[in-house]
Scaffold this active site. Structure first.
Site, mmCIF file in Angstrom:
data_model
loop_
_atom_site.group_PDB
_atom_site.id
_atom_site.type_symbol
_atom_site.label_atom_id
_atom_site.label_comp_id
_atom_site.label_asym_id
_atom_site.label_seq_id
_atom_site.Cartn_x
_atom_site.Cartn_y
_atom_site.Cartn_z
ATOM 1 N N HIS A 197 -4.445 -13.467 -0.243
ATOM 2 C CA HIS A 197 -5.224 -13.116 -1.376
ATOM 3 C C HIS A 197 -6.369 -12.571 -0.979
ATOM 4 C CE1 HIS A 197 -2.093 -15.630 -4.075
ATOM 5 N NE2 HIS A 197 -1.780 -14.551 -3.739
ATOM 6 N N GLU A 439 10.336 4.822 0.116
ATOM 7 C CA GLU A 439 9.872 3.651 0.770
ATOM 8 C C GLU A 439 10.848 2.905 1.288
ATOM 9 O OE1 GLU A 439 7.460 1.580 -1.868
ATOM 10 O OE2 GLU A 439 8.961 1.712 -3.621
ATOM 11 N N ASP A 463 5.804 0.026 2.303
ATOM 12 C CA ASP A 463 7.161 -0.678 2.303
ATOM 13 C C ASP A 463 7.998 -0.011 3.319
ATOM 14 O OD1 ASP A 463 7.461 -2.907 0.537
ATOM 15 O OD2 ASP A 463 6.913 -1.461 -1.122
ATOM 16 N N CYS A 510 1.504 7.741 -1.061
ATOM 17 C CA CYS A 510 0.489 6.915 -1.629
ATOM 18 C C CYS A 510 0.278 5.594 -0.887
ATOM 19 C CB CYS A 510 1.247 6.945 -3.007
ATOM 20 S SG CYS A 510 2.603 6.052 -2.982
HETATM 21 C C1 PEP Z 1 3.959 1.344 -0.605
HETATM 22 O O1 PEP Z 1 5.028 0.557 -0.398
HETATM 23 O O2 PEP Z 1 3.327 1.958 0.202
HETATM 24 C C2 PEP Z 1 3.342 1.696 -1.980
HETATM 25 C C3 PEP Z 1 2.383 2.549 -2.222
HETATM 26 O O3 PEP Z 1 3.611 0.621 -3.116
HETATM 27 P P1 PEP Z 1 3.370 -0.899 -3.029
HETATM 28 O O4 PEP Z 1 1.924 -1.141 -1.953
HETATM 29 O O5 PEP Z 1 2.627 -1.204 -4.360
HETATM 30 O O6 PEP Z 1 4.411 -1.287 -2.842
HETATM 31 MG MG MG Z 2 6.135 -0.086 -2.205
#
Ligand code: PEP
Ligand code: MG
Length: 579
Positions: A197, A439, A463, A510
């Site tokens: 956190h 992912e 992920d 992303c």
């Molecule tokens: C990811 O898994 O790369 C992603 C962009 O989503 P999050 O980090 O929200 O799981």
């Molecule tokens: Mg993700």
């Protein structure tokens, strides 16, 4: 004064030079004594009053939350308030006072020790992390009980304040809040991982930080000079004049570089050989659109809609409430596309902090799995997103897809939401695009299943790495195994980009890799043309793009993709940056 260096986990970039401010350690001196029968109720009341006082303290923190405070901060205060109200803290210690005649502090500590022992037995890393939260809450109560709450030095104490670096065993997010307005310039903790956190808050605040320093809070003394090298995860205590000078120079250079970067806000992101690159922003709430626009983003590539659902004690936002939020983001982006990811709840982002967590939450009923199991909730979200599409370009992004039937069911739900709106005569964009997060390794290995059904793809590297390498992204004990350059990860990313191009559909990254300048050229060389990242990273990535020549990157990238040797890959990626 002894000079020494500590090594830990880097969590937030930059260099901070300042004086150590030691935050009182968790184990406060607690008195133990037995209370006479006739004073028991008074002792119970003393503890109850302390609990009320801490409730008020948390409430004040919540109310004083600056408007632009990162979303996570509010959520963290909520967690602490929930823990405080839980009978295990609010009632069990009172029973201990009555039954065992312990004084209030002793009773509270006894209960916390018992709880801690139970948490130690738990394998689930998410639940284990909650142990720290419980201890932090207990500390607050103890501080009040002992009348030893240590107020921080007042704001405006001049130079000392301006250069304060907090050193602590652990810092609760709620305590972090108190430092936010007091111009502290960095922090160091003994424990914590890259995704703890506290680390998350540091990154959102853009403050140099290093965690997992094991002994820092015992070795460092009050007012010691400290350098935090946030990029390397190194802390230098009482540096020599020469080292201090070198870091001051580096710090100045970084500041100059930041100023220079600001000049690129309006410059289009085009490679040296004239290839345009799309730079998008990752946001958590509509308010973040201001930072995205300020950084000159071409749109929003990832709106993590679950943040609208979190920290609300399980009260799900209604369709209308969601619509208002999505519309706000769409209007704020002034015609630029806004990619809204449907609810990615579960794992380390539970809807309710107190809810029962699955044995393997990251592999459980999360994201699209959860939405398909809760069709009314999913339909309401889809209708809200579609309604916002009447106000500007909106794209729908579905997380965690692995199976063809999940894609088909999701698309059927979108079609149903559209039909319902049509029936009600509500306006929306009939051609709204629907894309998939890639992912899960299974998705990257079955791309034809996706490209034939979807309008675009977005690679969630966070992920994808977690599932490919079988390491929990939240668990600091395996943080050293989290390697974006593992050949298996690179192959999956390259395959996804290539499959998208072949099918003529957009592919973005992303995950955190998109905002890491050390990887920009590698991703460009792999053919990536859309990057989505935190707004604070956007200009550095743009600068890297402006200095990149795709023709020169291509052969070196091909060489990297042929290699299965981690050292060779790491070297070659470094070479790319020198080209
Ligand atoms: C990811 O898994 O790369 C992603 C962009 O989503 P999050 O980090 O929200 O799981
Ligand atoms: Mg993700």
């Amino acid at each position: 004064m002894a000079s020494f260096t500590l090594h830990g986990i880097p969590v937030s970039r930059g260099i901070a030079i300042g004086r150590a401010h030691l935050l009182a350690a968790a184990a406060l001196e607690v008195k133990h004594y037995l209370v006479a029968e006739e004073h028991l109720e008074a002792e119970v009341q003393r503890l109850q009053q302390a609990l009320v006082a801490v409730h008020k303290e948390l409430q004040t923190l919540w109310l004083d939350l600056p408007k632009d405070a990162p979303t996570e901060l509010g959520a963290f205060i909520d967690v602490h308030a929930l823990i405080l109200s839980d009978p295990m803290i609010s009632e069990a210690p009172l029973d201990i006072i009555r039954s065992r005649h312990y004084n209030a502090e002793w009773a509270l500590l006894t209960q916390i020790d018992e709880l801690s022992a139970q948490f130690d037995e738990i394998e689930d890393p998410y639940l284990r992390e909650r142990k720290a939260d419980i201890q932090q809450v207990a500390e607050r109560v103890l501080k009040v009980l002992m009348g030893s709450a240590q107020p921080l030095p007042a704001v405006g104490d001049g130079e000392y304040q301006a250069q304060m670096i907090v050193v602590a065993h652990d810092i609760s997010p709620a305590d972090m809040l108190q430092f936010r307005d007091r111009s502290f310039i960095g922090f160091v903790t003994d424990v914590g991982g890259q995704n703890s956190h506290t680390a998350i808050v540091a990154r959102s605040l853009d403050i140099p930080a290093a965690v997992g320093m094991s002994q820092a809070s015992t070795l460092v003394e009050q007012d010691d000079w400290i350098i935090i090298d946030g990029d390397a995860g190194v802390v230098i205590v009482n540096p020599s004049a020469l080292v201090l000078e070198q870091y001051r120079e580096r710090q100045n250079a970084l500041q100059r570089a930041r100023k220079k970067l600001n000049k690129l806000k309006k410059t289009p992101a085009v490679t040296k050989d004239g290839t345009p690159i799309t730079l998008l922003a990752n946001i958590e709430l509509p308010d973040d659109c201001a930072a995205a626009m300020e950084a000159g983003a071409n749109g929003v590539g990832l709106f993590r809609s679950e943040f609208l659902f979190m920290g609300r004690n399980s009260r799900i936002p209604s369709e209308d409430e969601q619509f208002e939020q999505y519309k706000r983001a769409v209007l704020a982006m002034k015609g630029r596309p806004v990619t809204i990811r449907t609810l990615d709840i579960g794992a380390d982002k539970p809807l309710d902090q107190t809810e029962h967590t699955a044995l393997n939450p990251a592999l459980g009923l999360r994201a699209i799995r959860y939405c398909l199991a809760e069709p009314q909730l999913f339909l309401a979200q889809l209708r809200a997103i579609l309604r916002a599409s009447a106000f500007g370009k909106v794209r729908i992004l579905i997380p965690m897809l692995a199976h063809a039937f999940e894609i088909d069911q999701s698309l059927a739900m979108v079609a149903q939401a559209k039909a319902e709106l049509r029936e009600q005569g509500v306006k929306f964009d009939e051609d709204v695009e629907v894309g998939a997060m890639i992912e899960i390794p299974a998705a990257a290995l079955a791309l034809p299943m996706f490209v034939k059904r979807m309008d675009f793809l977005s690679i969630g590297t966070n992920d994808l790495i977690q599932y490919t390498l079988a390491i929990d992204r939240v668990d600091y004990e395996v943080a050293h195994l989290y390697n974006p350059l593992h050949p298996a990860v690179l192959q999956l990313i390259a395959m996804t980009i290539a499959a998208g191009h072949k099918a003529g559909i957009d592919v973005a990254v992303c995950g955190e890799m998109a905002g890491d300048v050390k990887l920009t050229r590698l991703l460009l060389g792999m053919g990536l043309r859309e990057f989505s990242m935190h707004p604070a990273q956007l200009l550095s990535v743009k600068q890297e793009i402006l200095n990149s020549d795709l023709a020169r990157l291509a052969p070196q990238t091909r060489k990297i993709m042929r290699s299965m040797e981690p050292d060779a890959i790491a070297d070659a990626v470094q070479q790319l940056q020198l080209m």
